[in-house]
Motif scaffolding. Structure first.
Motif, PDB file in Angstrom:
ATOM      1  N   VAL A 138      31.421   5.277  -6.122  1.00 25.77           N
ATOM      2  CA  VAL A 138      32.547   5.084  -7.049  1.00 25.77           C
ATOM      3  C   VAL A 138      32.123   4.192  -8.207  1.00 25.77           C
ATOM      4  O   VAL A 138      31.400   3.209  -8.026  1.00 25.77           O
ATOM      5  CB  VAL A 138      33.774   4.461  -6.323  1.00 25.77           C
ATOM      6  N   GLY A 139      32.586   4.541  -9.399  1.00 24.94           N
ATOM      7  CA  GLY A 139      32.366   3.688 -10.560  1.00 24.94           C
ATOM      8  C   GLY A 139      33.128   2.388 -10.387  1.00 24.94           C
ATOM      9  O   GLY A 139      34.200   2.354  -9.754  1.00 24.94           O
ATOM     10  N   ALA A 140      32.599   1.303 -10.948  1.00 24.52           N
ATOM     11  CA  ALA A 140      33.186  -0.025 -10.724  1.00 24.52           C
ATOM     12  C   ALA A 140      34.581  -0.158 -11.321  1.00 24.52           C
ATOM     13  O   ALA A 140      35.311  -1.089 -10.981  1.00 24.52           O
ATOM     14  CB  ALA A 140      32.279  -1.099 -11.314  1.00 24.52           C
ATOM     15  N   GLY A 141      34.978   0.781 -12.185  1.00 28.35           N
ATOM     16  CA  GLY A 141      36.314   0.688 -12.789  1.00 28.35           C
ATOM     17  C   GLY A 141      37.387   1.386 -11.978  1.00 28.35           C
ATOM     18  O   GLY A 141      38.565   1.357 -12.357  1.00 28.35           O
ATOM     19  N   CYS A 142      37.025   2.004 -10.861  1.00 27.64           N
ATOM     20  CA  CYS A 142      38.027   2.705 -10.039  1.00 27.64           C
ATOM     21  C   CYS A 142      38.987   1.704  -9.408  1.00 27.64           C
ATOM     22  O   CYS A 142      38.612   0.581  -9.074  1.00 27.64           O
ATOM     23  CB  CYS A 142      37.351   3.475  -8.908  1.00 27.64           C
ATOM     24  N   THR A 143      40.218   2.181  -9.205  1.00 28.04           N
ATOM     25  CA  THR A 143      41.157   1.438  -8.366  1.00 28.04           C
ATOM     26  C   THR A 143      41.123   2.097  -6.982  1.00 28.04           C
ATOM     27  O   THR A 143      40.630   3.217  -6.827  1.00 28.04           O
ATOM     28  CB  THR A 143      42.584   1.531  -8.932  1.00 28.04           C
ATOM     29  N   TRP A 144      41.706   1.411  -5.995  1.00 30.75           N
ATOM     30  CA  TRP A 144      41.624   1.960  -4.632  1.00 30.75           C
ATOM     31  C   TRP A 144      42.366   3.275  -4.499  1.00 30.75           C
ATOM     32  O   TRP A 144      41.955   4.144  -3.733  1.00 30.75           O
ATOM     33  CB  TRP A 144      42.065   0.920  -3.599  1.00 30.75           C
ATOM     34  N   ILE A 145      43.436   3.468  -5.272  1.00 28.23           N
ATOM     35  CA  ILE A 145      44.153   4.742  -5.126  1.00 28.23           C
ATOM     36  C   ILE A 145      43.293   5.898  -5.635  1.00 28.23           C
ATOM     37  O   ILE A 145      43.380   7.017  -5.113  1.00 28.23           O
ATOM     38  CB  ILE A 145      45.552   4.709  -5.815  1.00 28.23           C
ATOM     39  N   ASP A 146      42.416   5.635  -6.628  1.00 31.57           N
ATOM     40  CA  ASP A 146      41.485   6.689  -7.063  1.00 31.57           C
ATOM     41  C   ASP A 146      40.612   7.102  -5.882  1.00 31.57           C
ATOM     42  O   ASP A 146      40.339   8.286  -5.662  1.00 31.57           O
ATOM     43  CB  ASP A 146      40.563   6.176  -8.180  1.00 31.57           C
TER      44      ASP A 146
END
Ligand SMILES: Cc1cc2nc3c(=O)[nH]c(=O)nc-3n(C[C@H](O)[C@H](O)[C@H](O)COP(=O)(O)OP(=O)(O)OC[C@H]3O[C@@H](n4cnc5c(N)ncnc54)[C@H](O)[C@@H]3O)c2cc1C
Length: 618
Positions: free
Chosen positions: A209-217
């Motif tokens: 996952v990219g570091a800008g993801c949120t957990w819901i992503d």
């Protein structure tokens, strides 16, 4: 229909909140008067030759031509940062200002602004103070350009993902912000082997996952669409990199360990501008430090790869509130619940919260993984029957328990427990738990947490624990976050958690207690009635007194760094236990000049509170 009943039960609860829902009138932040922690030296005059970061207006602040060099490297991703409510200064009736007011309770709206902080401040601690410039990084090369520019020009750096730091560590006045929001790619891997680990580690299913993801992503990709499980956070809008670096807990951590335990590999840009791969085989010390050693401290993570697990068939919940008619009956209710917990719930299935409330009520907002609806109901029946039949108690919120297929837990559409991000063009994957709504933009009066050891659940100790919980609740409601203490977790989850930098006390604790309160959003520039400062300070003192009652039964408790007291005087020990020395030597190796400095971060004791002046060298 049954799923709907469960979800409506869950929706009615502050399922994942860490703040009580008692939020007062909107008000502005008060002046700083509390004394900073002893671990963070009070600002004093630096000795000659001491490092000082530069601010706008200083002769050494980069010239327009120099900023242009950074722009040449990162293009239009170099942004001038404006405070969240800046549009309201110039045009209070304008559409842009109205848009901010309309959306300020939407955590994804806040996360989409480089100036956005999910908490609007903390009494006497910090006030949102945006950076001057931000690099909205698209990849590790953008991050490296920003890091090199900041190092070369001696700038204060802030790093931000989801912006959920309670301690305010992702915003800093007069700084250059490295903002990861745009790095949000997600890829599932069937058989991931960390770089350099071929032949040493077995391939494992994972998600990158990219570091800008949120957990819901991440949950949408891994659970909703692919039918697997990944251990992340509870609050859906929290950023992945901030949570992993603080250890991190979700509703079902009791079954899988802290979130950092699932980290297999990270791509990270260190203070020297190098893009490194950290895993068990490459840069293993840095890798370990990234697993719970604190965000904004060792470098900028650009990508994370996390282990995935088979998805349990069911997720479920138990809910309701029981109020005692007398103080004595309330203490008895607490004891009865501790007995029930010890006999029936102290296992990997059960997490989330029990709140011991000041009005003599016990609020149940627990969730489980792995049990069917029938098993869940049968388990709770004896406790519910006892509470509903005794004349000493009143059921003030209906008691219930249920379960449904786990794969739809994080679905947004049609889920009565979730509020969808309804802005035009918003991702259909974005939504937040209704129970988390009160936290969005909250202004904190005070906040503290401590782990309670499972030894307090021994039959001989339970009366003492019940008394302490009762005594604490005389000052403030006490939240037991059972998923954030890992006693009773499976041995493998404990082993993996012990291989992170989090205080090992977490593995011996049955719960993290959180005592906190605050009020509605109070962002600078926001219109609202003045704050009742006296009441806010009273609230802060009540939190201190409630915590003190629990310290009587847990004299040297650890505390979860992401959900802790800004004024904690022994944060190094509380957050990291015996790991601090090791973390400090990793910090000195990878960031000897302290480019990445945050409040209560490893090495921050060398810096002034504003992170601009180095007070001493290690
Ligand atoms: C409303 C709310 C709900 C929460 N719920 C939970 C929960 O359910 N479980 C839990 O365990 N915690 C929870 N937390 C705490 C949360 O996990 C931490 O605050 C976490 O650090 C937030 O990460 P972020 O990216 O959203 O925040 P940010 O404020 O953006 O970052 C937090 C810290 O990490 C650093 N950081 C962020 N991204 C990077 C990066 N890519 N590289 C290096 N450093 C980085 C920042 O500099 C900052 O110091 C919650 C907090 C809030 C405010």
């Amino acid at each position: 229909m049954r799923r709907r009943t469960l979800l409506q039960g869950v929706a009615a609860l502050p399922l994942l909140t860490t703040l009580p829902t008692k939020l007062l009138a909107q008000a502005p932040p008060g002046p700083a008067t509390r004394v900073p922690a002893a671990g963070v030296p009070a600002a004093r005059a630096p000795a000659a030759g001491v490092l000082r970061r530069v601010r706008p207006g200083d002769a050494a602040w980069p010239s327009a031509a120099e900023w242009q060099q950074l722009r040449a490297a990162v293009g239009d991703r170099l942004l001038a940062v404006r405070p969240l409510f800046a549009p309201c200064e110039s045009a209070p009736d304008g559409a842009e200002c109205q848009d901010v007011y309309h959306n300020i309770r939407n955590p994804f709206f806040i996360g989409d602004s480089p100036a956005g902080t999910q908490v609007s401040g903390w009494l006497d601690a910090w006030t949102p103070s945006p950076s001057v410039w931000a690099v909205k990084a698209r990849d590790a090369a953008d991050v490296a350009a920003a890091v090199n520019f900041a190092r070369t020009h001696n700038l204060r750096v802030a790093v931000k993902g989801g912006g959920h730091s309670y301690l305010g560590t992702s915003n800093a006045a007069d700084s250059l912000l490295i903002w990861t929001r745009a790095m949000n790619a997600i890829a599932l891997e069937d058989a991931f082997v960390p770089q350099g680990c071929a032949g040493k580690l077995a391939p494992t299913p994972a998600v990158s996952v990219g570091a800008g993801c949120t957990w819901i992503d991440v949950y949408s990709a891994v659970t909703t669409r692919a039918g697997r499980y990944v251990q992340g956070g509870g609050c859906t809008s929290v950023g992945v990199a901030g949570l992993i670096q603080s250890g991190g807990f979700g509703s079902f951590s009791k079954g899988f360990g802290n979130a950092a335990a699932g980290l297999l590999e990270a791509e990270v840009v260190t203070a020297d501008g190098r893009v490194r791969i950290a895993n068990a085989c490459s840069e293993p010390e840095l890798f370990w430090a990234l697993k719970g050693g604190g965000g904004g401290t060792f470098g900028v993570i650009t990508r994370l790869t996390l282990r995935t697990h088979p998805l349990p068939q069911f997720f479920g919940a138990a809910w309701g509130t029981v109020r005692a008619k007398t103080d004595a009956a309330f203490e008895q209710l607490i004891t009865r619940f501790l007995n029930f917990y010890s006999g029936s719930l102290a296992n990997p299935h059960w997490g989330e919260q029990i709140t011991v409330q000041s009005d003599n009520s016990l609020k149940i907002s627990m969730v489980q993984q792995g049990l069917s609806r029938e098993e869940t109901r049968a388990l709770w029946k004896p406790f519910f029957d006892w509470a509903s039949s005794s004349s000493d108690y009143t059921v003030t919120d209906e008691l219930g328990a249920s379960a449904h297929e786990a794969q739809s837990w994080w679905e947004i559409k049609g889920n009565p427990s979730m509020i969808a991000d309804s802005r035009p063009g918003a991702s259909p994957d974005h939504g937040w738990w209704e129970g988390d709504q009160d936290q969005v933009g909250a202004f904190l009066h005070g906040y503290d947490s401590l782990w309670l050891p499972a030894s307090l659940l021994k039959e001989s100790e339970r009366p003492r624990l019940a008394q302490a919980l009762f005594a604490a609740s005389r000052h403030k409601s006490v939240g037991l976050h059972i998923n954030k203490g890992l006693a009773f977790a499976p041995a493998e989850a404990i082993r993996a958690t012990l291989d992170t930098a989090m205080n090992p006390a977490v593995t011996e604790a049955f719960t993290l207690v959180i005592i906190a309160d605050g009020e509605r959003p109070s962002y600078p520039g926001m219109k609202r009635p003045p704050m009742d400062l006296e009441a806010a300070h009273r609230d802060a003192r009540a939190i201190d007194r409630a915590t003190a009652e629990l310290r009587k039964v847990a004299p040297q408790p650890g505390s979860y760094l992401s959900e802790s007291n800004y004024f904690n005087e022994s944060w190094q020990q509380a957050y990291f236990g015996g790991h601090y020395r090791r973390l400090r030597s990793i910090k000195d190796k990878y960031d000897p000049e302290g480019l990445f400095t945050v409040h209560h971060g490893v090495g921050s004791e060398d810096w002034s509170a504003d992170g601009f002046t180095r007070l001493r060298h290690a």
